[in-house]
Design a protein around this motif. Structure first.
Motif, PDB file in Angstrom:
ATOM      1  N   SER A   1       0.763  -1.226   0.000  1.00 38.93           N
ATOM      2  CA  SER A   1      -0.055   0.031  -0.102  1.00 38.93           C
ATOM      3  C   SER A   1       0.820   1.349  -0.012  1.00 38.93           C
ATOM      4  N   ASP A   2       2.071   1.139   0.501  1.00 37.41           N
ATOM      5  CA  ASP A   2       2.996   2.265   0.464  1.00 37.41           C
ATOM      6  C   ASP A   2       3.810   2.758  -0.717  1.00 37.41           C
ATOM      7  N   MET A   3       3.627   1.743  -1.676  1.00 41.76           N
ATOM      8  CA  MET A   3       4.323   1.653  -3.001  1.00 41.76           C
ATOM      9  C   MET A   3       3.620   2.721  -3.798  1.00 41.76           C
ATOM     10  N   PHE A   4       4.488   3.966  -4.209  1.00 42.61           N
ATOM     11  CA  PHE A   4       3.862   4.741  -5.109  1.00 42.61           C
ATOM     12  C   PHE A   4       3.946   4.413  -6.765  1.00 42.61           C
ATOM     13  N   ASP A   5       2.945   4.309  -7.408  1.00 45.40           N
ATOM     14  CA  ASP A   5       2.976   4.008  -8.755  1.00 45.40           C
ATOM     15  C   ASP A   5       3.685   2.595  -8.730  1.00 45.40           C
ATOM     16  N   ARG A   6       4.637   2.352  -9.918  1.00 42.42           N
ATOM     17  CA  ARG A   6       5.461   1.131 -10.193  1.00 42.42           C
ATOM     18  C   ARG A   6       4.343   0.072 -10.381  1.00 42.42           C
ATOM     19  N   ASP A   7       3.311   0.334 -11.064  1.00 40.12           N
ATOM     20  CA  ASP A   7       2.181  -0.806 -11.156  1.00 40.12           C
ATOM     21  C   ASP A   7       2.944  -1.861 -12.314  1.00 40.12           C
ATOM     22  N   PHE A   8       3.269  -1.357 -13.375  1.00 37.99           N
ATOM     23  CA  PHE A   8       3.819  -2.147 -14.360  1.00 37.99           C
ATOM     24  C   PHE A   8       5.055  -3.037 -13.739  1.00 37.99           C
ATOM     25  N   GLU A   9       5.924  -2.449 -13.157  1.00 39.44           N
ATOM     26  CA  GLU A   9       7.098  -3.034 -12.487  1.00 39.44           C
ATOM     27  C   GLU A   9       6.741  -4.119 -11.611  1.00 39.44           C
ATOM     28  N   TRP A  10       5.797  -3.794 -10.927  1.00 37.55           N
ATOM     29  CA  TRP A  10       5.403  -4.992  -9.647  1.00 37.55           C
ATOM     30  C   TRP A  10       4.620  -6.062 -10.418  1.00 37.55           C
TER      31      TRP A  10
ATOM     32  N   VAL B   1      13.858  -0.179 -14.216  1.00 35.86           N
ATOM     33  CA  VAL B   1      12.950   0.575 -13.514  1.00 35.86           C
ATOM     34  C   VAL B   1      13.427   2.121 -13.780  1.00 35.86           C
ATOM     35  N   PRO B   2      12.633   3.141 -14.187  1.00 34.25           N
ATOM     36  CA  PRO B   2      12.959   4.186 -14.769  1.00 34.25           C
ATOM     37  C   PRO B   2      12.711   5.223 -13.772  1.00 34.25           C
ATOM     38  N   THR B   3      13.101   6.489 -13.920  1.00 29.45           N
ATOM     39  CA  THR B   3      12.789   7.363 -13.238  1.00 29.45           C
ATOM     40  C   THR B   3      11.376   8.045 -13.280  1.00 29.45           C
ATOM     41  N   LEU B   4      10.573   8.479 -12.371  1.00 31.84           N
ATOM     42  CA  LEU B   4       9.528   8.843 -12.538  1.00 31.84           C
ATOM     43  C   LEU B   4       9.242  10.075 -13.389  1.00 31.84           C
ATOM     44  N   ASP B   5       8.406  10.024 -14.304  1.00 32.71           N
ATOM     45  CA  ASP B   5       8.260  11.270 -15.369  1.00 32.71           C
ATOM     46  C   ASP B   5       7.795  12.471 -14.757  1.00 32.71           C
ATOM     47  N   PHE B   6       7.822  13.578 -15.388  1.00 30.82           N
ATOM     48  CA  PHE B   6       7.441  14.733 -14.775  1.00 30.82           C
ATOM     49  C   PHE B   6       6.061  14.970 -13.988  1.00 30.82           C
ATOM     50  N   ARG B   7       4.885  14.006 -14.535  1.00 33.68           N
ATOM     51  CA  ARG B   7       3.626  14.174 -14.089  1.00 33.68           C
ATOM     52  C   ARG B   7       3.651  13.410 -12.972  1.00 33.68           C
ATOM     53  N   LEU B   8       4.122  12.230 -12.999  1.00 38.18           N
ATOM     54  CA  LEU B   8       4.123  11.315 -11.737  1.00 38.18           C
ATOM     55  C   LEU B   8       4.916  11.863 -10.564  1.00 38.18           C
ATOM     56  N   ALA B   9       6.079  12.518 -11.096  1.00 36.83           N
ATOM     57  CA  ALA B   9       6.960  13.274  -9.963  1.00 36.83           C
ATOM     58  C   ALA B   9       6.186  14.222  -9.198  1.00 36.83           C
ATOM     59  N   ALA B  10       5.412  15.116 -10.002  1.00 36.59           N
ATOM     60  CA  ALA B  10       4.486  16.169  -9.388  1.00 36.59           C
ATOM     61  C   ALA B  10       3.463  15.574  -8.330  1.00 36.59           C
ATOM     62  N   ARG B  11       3.130  14.338  -8.725  1.00 37.55           N
ATOM     63  CA  ARG B  11       2.002  13.870  -7.863  1.00 37.55           C
ATOM     64  C   ARG B  11       2.943  13.127  -6.341  1.00 37.55           C
ATOM     65  N   PHE B  12       3.856  12.611  -6.861  1.00 36.67           N
ATOM     66  CA  PHE B  12       4.819  11.953  -5.891  1.00 36.67           C
ATOM     67  C   PHE B  12       5.352  12.984  -4.610  1.00 36.67           C
ATOM     68  N   TRP B  13       5.578  14.139  -5.141  1.00 40.05           N
ATOM     69  CA  TRP B  13       5.911  15.325  -4.281  1.00 40.05           C
ATOM     70  C   TRP B  13       4.871  16.063  -3.759  1.00 40.05           C
ATOM     71  N   GLU B  14       3.520  15.641  -4.079  1.00 39.28           N
ATOM     72  CA  GLU B  14       2.286  16.200  -3.658  1.00 39.28           C
ATOM     73  C   GLU B  14       2.477  17.743  -3.931  1.00 39.28           C
ATOM     74  N   ILE B  15       2.985  18.213  -4.967  1.00 41.48           N
ATOM     75  CA  ILE B  15       2.947  19.524  -5.523  1.00 41.48           C
ATOM     76  C   ILE B  15       1.856  19.977  -6.298  1.00 41.48           C
TER      77      ILE B  15
END
Length: 489
Positions: free
Chosen positions: A5-14, A174-188
């Motif tokens: 539950s605490d894993m952000f995104d990474r649905d494809f990798e998981w 395993v890639p870096t988060l793209d800019f849209r995912l990064a904004a969500r991850f940083w909660e900006i």
């Protein structure tokens, strides 16, 4: 298998990892997981081994004997053995690992695999022999995963004549988060603040959690204080991270040279000739360092959209660009506590011109390639790049920040759109007229099919009223601001 539950995104990798780990084949199988540092590979694999009851061994830089002893201790603890296992060599160790299960699939992870292979160069060949069809039938259904961050090494494991070529059933990057995912991850929530933050730390998850202790910019007014208290603070890990990223790459044997090459690119000299002039070297002397930096994933080579024989280099890790453009020129002053705010005030213009401006252009190309709809582009983009166009009458070269190409009904390439990106300057009719002029130059050339090319205006600071009126109801002219970058198509 449910993702933590605490894993952000990474649905494809998981999904790929769990599919590999639970595959019902009765014999041992191999997978390779790679990616740049700090992307959460170890976190993913640790969660996988916990969920499957598997075993994970994280290597360190050590001699072969020490590595085998540590593996024996960890494996004995995992199996509930009363004393550490003793391995005389990697043949024995790999054989034991492949016999940790008889019936049900079990995951075995060798994390930081390049450390093991450097101290024991024969290890890939040993694994290859253990997985040969004639040998693997004696092993149990182990799912062996090799993981590492040394991209050139990990990429070479399965290429060419490498021992493990053709042996892997999974090759996951395993890639870096793209800019849209990064904004969500940083909660900006503010898109402009999201672009500024991404220009500094990119999409590396660890830079929020471990390196910033969840300290995120609370909005536009907090961005400058956030930079001072995190990235420019010598007591925070982000302060020296860019230097450590280079130090951790085993293939970079001349740090001073590689720092100079990166510094030249960050300072606005992205071509090989420009880098050579900045370093006072011949262009041919840079083939090796540029190739090594490209192999380890720190720079990327981008061909010109309209001149295939011309290319430029771009740093792929934003924090390295920020370090070389902003921090490195004032490093001695920044190391003294309490000087960050003063230095930031002085170097903020360099940040806007050398960091945010080029980074915003790169995000605009990324949006055009992956998020812009066919309705917006007038087709499906298959190639997006920056480029240069000669203007014979003016005797100058016109730069194009975004050029999107697609295919027509006869599978011929056509130019879907060209665009201009400005971060701090509102776009007006003058910018649109410049794009119209470039489109006419391309139409006149004849080698580019630009009959229906659309015009994209990317405005980090918005658009003038007259440009908005020209674009209203006209699909040929598209206005894209930071909000549309993050939420629209």
């Amino acid at each position: 298998m449910r993702k933590p539950s605490d894993m952000f995104d990474r649905d494809f990798e998981w999904a790929e990892l769990t599919r590999f780990a639970t595959h019902r084949a009765p014999h041992a199988t191999l997978g390779v997981v790679s990616g740049r540092r700090r992307q959460g590979k170890t976190y993913l694999l640790d969660a996988l081994t916990r969920a499957t009851g598997g075993f994970m061994f994280t290597a360190t830089e050590a001699a072969e004997r020490e590595a085998l002893d540590r593996l024996g201790e960890d494996l004995a603890h995992h199996l509930g053995e009363p004393v550490p296992l003793r391995f005389d060599g990697w043949h024995q160790a790999i054989t034991r690992l492949l016999h940790t299960t008889d019936r049900e699939p079990r995951t075995v992870v060798l994390d930081e695999f390049p450390y093991l292979a450097r101290s024991s160069p024969a290890l890939p060949s040993i694994i290859q022999r253990a997985l040969d069809p004639g040998n693997r039938s004696a092993a149990g259904p182990v799912r062996l995963l090799l993981c590492g961050s040394a991209l050139s090494f990990m990429g070479g494991l399965l290429s060419g004549n490498a021992p493990l070529r053709g042996r892997a059933g999974l090759e996951l990057v395993v890639p870096t988060l793209d800019f849209r995912l990064a904004a969500r991850f940083w909660e900006i929530d503010d898109p402009r603040t999201a672009v500024l933050t991404h220009a500094v730390v990119g999409g590396t998850p660890a830079y929020r959690r471990e390196f910033s202790r969840d300290d995120t910019p609370e909005g536009p007014d907090d961005f400058d204080p956030w930079v001072v208290r995190t990235v420019l603070n010598p007591a925070r890990p982000l302060f020296r991270e860019a230097r450590y990223l280079l130090a951790e790459e085993p293939d970079l044997r001349d740090p001073a040279l590689y720092h100079s090459v990166l510094g030249a690119i960050a300072d606005g000299h992205p071509s090989r000739g420009g880098i050579a002039n900045r370093l006072g070297r011949k262009s041919t002397d840079l083939a090796h360092p540029l190739g090594v930096l490209e192999d380890v994933g720190l720079i990327g080579r981008e061909p010109d959209a309209f001149r295939r024989n011309r290319s430029t280099y771009r740093i792929t890790e934003p924090l390295i660009t920020f370090h070389h453009a902003v921090m490195r020129p004032a490093w001695g002053e920044l190391e003294r506590p309490g000087r960050g705010a003063r230095v930031w005030e002085r170097l903020r213009p360099a940040f806007r011109s050398k960091v945010v401006g080029p980074h915003f252009e790169a995000l605009c190309r990324e949006w055009t390639r992956w998020y812009a709809s066919p309705e917006t582009c007038g087709g499906h983009p298959s190639r997006v790049a920056a480029g240069t166009v000669n203007d014979p009458a003016a005797r100058i070269t016109r730069e194009v920040d975004v050029a999107a190409f697609g295919r027509d009904g006869e599978d011929r390439e056509k130019l879907l759109a060209i665009g201009e990106a400005k971060w701090n300057e509102p776009l007006g009719l003058g910018h649109l007229e410049r794009l119209e002029h470039i489109r006419e130059l391309l139409r006149a050339r004849g080698d580019v099919r630009a009959g229906e090319t659309r015009l994209f205006c990317f405005g980090g600071a918005g658009f003038t009223d007259d440009l908005r009126r020209r674009a209203e109801g006209n699909p040929e002219v598209q206005l894209i601001d930071p909000h549309r970058l993050h939420h629209g198509d």
